[in-house]
Design an enzyme around this catalytic site. Structure first.
Site, PDB file in Angstrom:
ATOM      1  N   ASP A  31       0.858  -1.190   0.000  1.00  0.00           N
ATOM      2  CA  ASP A  31       0.000   0.000   0.000  1.00  0.00           C
ATOM      3  C   ASP A  31       0.889   1.233   0.000  1.00  0.00           C
ATOM      4  O   ASP A  31       2.005   1.209   0.540  1.00  0.00           O
ATOM      5  CB  ASP A  31      -0.936  -0.002   1.217  1.00  0.00           C
ATOM      6  CG  ASP A  31      -2.215   0.761   0.938  1.00  0.00           C
ATOM      7  OD1 ASP A  31      -3.284   0.138   0.852  1.00  0.00           O
ATOM      8  OD2 ASP A  31      -2.134   2.009   0.776  1.00  0.00           O
ATOM      9  N   PHE A 154     -16.152 -10.711  -5.523  1.00  0.00           N
ATOM     10  CA  PHE A 154     -17.576 -10.532  -5.220  1.00  0.00           C
ATOM     11  C   PHE A 154     -17.831 -10.436  -3.718  1.00  0.00           C
ATOM     12  O   PHE A 154     -18.949 -10.661  -3.273  1.00  0.00           O
ATOM     13  CB  PHE A 154     -18.383 -11.703  -5.792  1.00  0.00           C
ATOM     14  CG  PHE A 154     -18.246 -11.847  -7.285  1.00  0.00           C
ATOM     15  CD1 PHE A 154     -19.066 -11.114  -8.140  1.00  0.00           C
ATOM     16  CD2 PHE A 154     -17.300 -12.681  -7.838  1.00  0.00           C
ATOM     17  CE1 PHE A 154     -18.941 -11.228  -9.519  1.00  0.00           C
ATOM     18  CE2 PHE A 154     -17.167 -12.803  -9.214  1.00  0.00           C
ATOM     19  CZ  PHE A 154     -17.987 -12.078 -10.068  1.00  0.00           C
ATOM     20  N   LEU A 155     -16.787 -10.142  -2.941  1.00  0.00           N
ATOM     21  CA  LEU A 155     -16.980 -10.231  -1.479  1.00  0.00           C
ATOM     22  C   LEU A 155     -17.937  -9.167  -0.943  1.00  0.00           C
ATOM     23  O   LEU A 155     -18.014  -8.054  -1.445  1.00  0.00           O
ATOM     24  CB  LEU A 155     -15.641 -10.163  -0.748  1.00  0.00           C
ATOM     25  CG  LEU A 155     -14.789  -8.895  -0.778  1.00  0.00           C
ATOM     26  CD1 LEU A 155     -15.247  -7.857   0.223  1.00  0.00           C
ATOM     27  CD2 LEU A 155     -13.344  -9.276  -0.493  1.00  0.00           C
ATOM     28  N   ARG A 156     -18.661  -9.594   0.100  1.00  0.00           N
ATOM     29  CA  ARG A 156     -19.545  -8.673   0.816  1.00  0.00           C
ATOM     30  C   ARG A 156     -18.841  -8.216   2.081  1.00  0.00           C
ATOM     31  O   ARG A 156     -18.213  -9.035   2.754  1.00  0.00           O
ATOM     32  CB  ARG A 156     -20.834  -9.396   1.258  1.00  0.00           C
ATOM     33  CG  ARG A 156     -21.725  -9.802   0.150  1.00  0.00           C
ATOM     34  CD  ARG A 156     -22.714 -10.846   0.627  1.00  0.00           C
ATOM     35  NE  ARG A 156     -22.020 -12.100   0.930  1.00  0.00           N
ATOM     36  CZ  ARG A 156     -22.622 -13.210   1.375  1.00  0.00           C
ATOM     37  NH1 ARG A 156     -23.925 -13.212   1.605  1.00  0.00           N
ATOM     38  NH2 ARG A 156     -21.935 -14.301   1.613  1.00  0.00           N
ATOM     39  N   LEU A 255     -34.564  -9.019  -0.868  1.00  0.00           N
ATOM     40  CA  LEU A 255     -35.949  -8.537  -0.983  1.00  0.00           C
ATOM     41  C   LEU A 255     -36.386  -7.873   0.327  1.00  0.00           C
ATOM     42  O   LEU A 255     -37.574  -7.852   0.627  1.00  0.00           O
ATOM     43  CB  LEU A 255     -36.892  -9.703  -1.317  1.00  0.00           C
ATOM     44  CG  LEU A 255     -36.866 -10.193  -2.777  1.00  0.00           C
ATOM     45  CD1 LEU A 255     -37.909 -11.280  -2.984  1.00  0.00           C
ATOM     46  CD2 LEU A 255     -37.096  -9.048  -3.766  1.00  0.00           C
ATOM     47  N   GLY A 262     -26.795   1.203   0.070  1.00  0.00           N
ATOM     48  CA  GLY A 262     -25.736   2.200   0.105  1.00  0.00           C
ATOM     49  C   GLY A 262     -24.421   1.468   0.119  1.00  0.00           C
ATOM     50  O   GLY A 262     -24.333   0.345  -0.365  1.00  0.00           O
ATOM     51  N   CYS A 265     -19.989   0.098  -2.752  1.00  0.00           N
ATOM     52  CA  CYS A 265     -20.034  -0.633  -4.034  1.00  0.00           C
ATOM     53  C   CYS A 265     -21.297  -0.377  -4.853  1.00  0.00           C
ATOM     54  O   CYS A 265     -21.232   0.201  -5.935  1.00  0.00           O
ATOM     55  CB  CYS A 265     -19.898  -2.127  -3.777  1.00  0.00           C
ATOM     56  SG  CYS A 265     -18.266  -2.564  -3.190  1.00  0.00           S
ATOM     57  N   LYS A 328     -24.897  -0.956   6.510  1.00  0.00           N
ATOM     58  CA  LYS A 328     -25.580  -2.223   6.799  1.00  0.00           C
ATOM     59  C   LYS A 328     -24.952  -2.764   8.074  1.00  0.00           C
ATOM     60  O   LYS A 328     -23.902  -2.261   8.501  1.00  0.00           O
ATOM     61  CB  LYS A 328     -25.423  -3.206   5.634  1.00  0.00           C
ATOM     62  CG  LYS A 328     -24.005  -3.695   5.407  1.00  0.00           C
ATOM     63  CD  LYS A 328     -23.959  -4.796   4.358  1.00  0.00           C
ATOM     64  CE  LYS A 328     -22.580  -5.435   4.323  1.00  0.00           C
ATOM     65  NZ  LYS A 328     -22.494  -6.521   3.361  1.00  0.00           N
TER      66      LYS A 328
HETATM   67  C1  UDX Z   1     -22.035  -5.713  -2.459  1.00  0.00           C
HETATM   68  C2  UDX Z   1     -22.255  -7.076  -3.161  1.00  0.00           C
HETATM   69  O1  UDX Z   1     -23.196  -7.859  -2.418  1.00  0.00           O
HETATM   70  C3  UDX Z   1     -20.939  -7.808  -3.287  1.00  0.00           C
HETATM   71  O2  UDX Z   1     -21.118  -9.036  -3.985  1.00  0.00           O
HETATM   72  C4  UDX Z   1     -19.967  -6.912  -4.032  1.00  0.00           C
HETATM   73  O3  UDX Z   1     -18.701  -7.538  -4.166  1.00  0.00           O
HETATM   74  C5  UDX Z   1     -19.807  -5.579  -3.330  1.00  0.00           C
HETATM   75  O4  UDX Z   1     -21.077  -4.965  -3.169  1.00  0.00           O
HETATM   76  P1  UDX Z   1     -21.714  -4.910   0.074  1.00  0.00           P
HETATM   77  O5  UDX Z   1     -21.528  -3.526  -0.434  1.00  0.00           O
HETATM   78  O6  UDX Z   1     -20.790  -5.417   1.136  1.00  0.00           O
HETATM   79  O7  UDX Z   1     -21.600  -5.977  -1.130  1.00  0.00           O
HETATM   80  O8  UDX Z   1     -23.196  -4.966   0.645  1.00  0.00           O
HETATM   81  P2  UDX Z   1     -24.523  -5.847   0.429  1.00  0.00           P
HETATM   82  O9  UDX Z   1     -24.600  -6.882   1.478  1.00  0.00           O
HETATM   83  O10 UDX Z   1     -24.673  -6.271  -0.959  1.00  0.00           O
HETATM   84  O11 UDX Z   1     -25.631  -4.729   0.780  1.00  0.00           O
HETATM   85  C6  UDX Z   1     -25.714  -3.539  -0.019  1.00  0.00           C
HETATM   86  C7  UDX Z   1     -26.783  -2.615   0.493  1.00  0.00           C
HETATM   87  O12 UDX Z   1     -28.070  -3.119   0.171  1.00  0.00           O
HETATM   88  C8  UDX Z   1     -26.807  -2.346   1.995  1.00  0.00           C
HETATM   89  O13 UDX Z   1     -26.972  -0.960   2.206  1.00  0.00           O
HETATM   90  C9  UDX Z   1     -27.999  -3.135   2.480  1.00  0.00           C
HETATM   91  O14 UDX Z   1     -28.558  -2.569   3.634  1.00  0.00           O
HETATM   92  C10 UDX Z   1     -28.931  -3.032   1.278  1.00  0.00           C
HETATM   93  N1  UDX Z   1     -29.917  -4.113   1.196  1.00  0.00           N
HETATM   94  C11 UDX Z   1     -29.516  -5.411   1.042  1.00  0.00           C
HETATM   95  C12 UDX Z   1     -31.282  -3.821   1.233  1.00  0.00           C
HETATM   96  O15 UDX Z   1     -31.683  -2.654   1.357  1.00  0.00           O
HETATM   97  N2  UDX Z   1     -32.198  -4.850   1.133  1.00  0.00           N
HETATM   98  C13 UDX Z   1     -31.817  -6.135   1.003  1.00  0.00           C
HETATM   99  O16 UDX Z   1     -32.694  -7.000   0.915  1.00  0.00           O
HETATM  100  C14 UDX Z   1     -30.440  -6.429   0.952  1.00  0.00           C
END
Ligand code: UDX
Length: 442
Positions: A31, A154-156, A255, A262, A265, A328
């Protein structure tokens, strides 16, 4: 085993470096920020990610993992070079800002001392890989061969370690026979476990990632659009989502109606795809994503409006208790957090907003220092005219509504994530407002 360099040690890179060491490889994380390198070298993760600090400590102890700011040394040592730097939204448009990806790729190419494989993992607009190949060709020293391929991540957040060690799929874009074989060795353990490998061209690999995020975003905006129909018709979107989810073609995940998506990503990725689709003349895809974005941003306004209505038409000098700041649960990330966005909007309208989040208090305070921050649920709801549940942390779902009601000035709760037990909160004396749910359950 190949030696691995990982450029960028944010959510993606730090997790990837630790996971590659766990898979048995020797790894160096690189980094440009000496503070991050110092922290990681000392076994400290600069952000909250469950399970990562433990695995980092374990991997540092094996001697297989180290961190450095010296890109020349790292690149000279490694055989496979992962590009894991950020691609933020540009400040002046919806396009992705590619300066970090370009700088990291050029740095790798320039410092190669022997043949190397450059593997892009960052989320980039389709077409970026082809441009980077030209950049690599221009920078690579004479006599050294460099190949550039794409292997999107694709990590969350909150599940980053699990997602990296046990990916749903491994996409290899633009590989040749030897580079595909090398990456199959890198990912031998998840492949043996059954992770499917999709081998494709460079643009398909780039598009898989953004399309996956666009689909998830569309699913969330779909249910939020239906939620407004439910509200108008007196139906309950939470029950409706459960019923829809039983159809395996639809599935229950993503759903959950509410405040919408938000984070670092989904919002930026759909905007970058909108921009790129337009550039490519694919206007319909762009128009669809525009709707998805508008519905999503509209949810934030809707919650602000509900809070104003709960305070009798104005929040001026009213106390608003906000539960949740992270975008989240299970993260301290507040990038484009709908929760903080709503809290800040109410503050700008003259409300006294007190925010509590179990993990994101510090990150929230540095982004929005003018809001008040509490250290407990009780402190946040004390004297409140309205309480907003904006992130669905377990701590909020488990809270005792009777105890909390007694602390407020006016026991009115807006459940913007649809996860509270409405009947229990009403029973405890709360006026309960949920998105996509009728005002009073019949
Ligand atoms: C996401 C993708 O899931 C992941 O595969 C990718 O690599 C990066 O972007 P992340 O940003 O960690 O991951 O969050 P994610 O769990 O997807 O949630 C995204 C947003 O959607 C959150 O703000 C969450 O609160 C919202 N959300 C999720 C909803 O409003 N309703 C749902 O049913 C699911």
């Amino acid at each position: 085993m190949p030696r691995v360099a990982v450029l960028g040690t944010g959510y993606l890179g730090a997790t990837h470096a630790v996971a590659m060491a766990q898979l048995g490889m020797e790894v160096v994380g690189v980094d440009t920020d000496p503070h991050k390198v110092e922290m990681l070298s000392a076994g400290k993760v600069p952000f909250y990610e469950p399970g990562l600090p433990e695995l980092l400590t374990e991997m540092l102890a094996t001697g297989r993992l180290r961190f450095t700011t010296d890109v020349a040394e790292a690149v000279g040592w490694a055989d496979v070079h992962f590009v894991c730097v950020g691609t933020p939204q540009s400040k002046t448009s919806h396009a992705a800002d590619l300066r970090y990806v370009e700088a990291a790729t050029a740095a790798i190419a320039k410092h190669l001392t022997h043949d190397g494989l450059i593997v892009g993992k960052s989320t980039v607009p389709v077409g970026t890989g082809a441009q980077l190949r030209a950049l690599v060709a221009a920078q690579v020293p004479d006599g050294v061969r460099a190949e550039l391929v794409w292997n999107p991540e694709f990590l969350r957040e909150g599940k980053a370690v699990q997602d990296t060690l046990h990916p749903d799929r491994i996409v290899l874009g633009g590989t040749t026979g030897p580079s595909e074989a090398l990456l199959r060795r890198v990912y031998a353990a998840p492949i043996a476990e059954g992770s499917p490998v999709v081998v494709c061209d460079l643009p398909t690999a780039e598009l898989v990632k953004v399309s996956a995020n666009a689909f998830l975003a569309t699913k969330i905006s779909f249910i939020n659009a239906i939620a407004s129909v439910c509200e108008a018709a007196g139906a309950d979107v939470t029950v409706l989502a459960d019923a829809l989810g039983h159809d395996v073609r639809i599935g229950r995940q993503f759903l959950d109606a509410g405040l919408g998506f938000g984070g670092g990503c989904l919002p930026k990725d759909i905007r970058a795809l909108m921009f790129r689709a337009n550039e490519l003349g694919a206007g319909r895809a762009s128009a669809l994503l525009q709707q998805v974005d508008e519905i999503n941003m509209g949810q934030r306004e809707r919650v602000v409006d509900l809070a104003i209505a709960a305070c009798g038409g104005s929040v001026l000098n009213r106390r608003v208790g906000v539960l949740g700041a992270a975008f989240k649960p299970h993260t301290d990330d507040v990038r484009d957090s709908p929760a903080l966005n709503v809290a800040a909007a109410l503050h700008l309208r003259g409300a006294q907003v007190t925010v509590y989040d179990p993990q994101a208090g510090d990150t929230a305070r540095s982004s929005f220092p003018t809001l008040a921050y509490a250290t407990s649920v009780e402190e946040a709801v004390e004297g409140a005219d309205v309480v907003l549940v904006l992130t669905e942390w377990d701590e909020f779902l488990r809270a005792d509504p009777t105890h909390l009601a007694a602390l407020t000035a006016n026991a009115h709760v807006i459940d913007a994530r649809g996860k509270l037990d409405a009947a229990a909160w009403r029973q405890a004396g709360w006026t309960f407002t949920g998105l996509g749910r009728a005002a009073v359950v019949a």
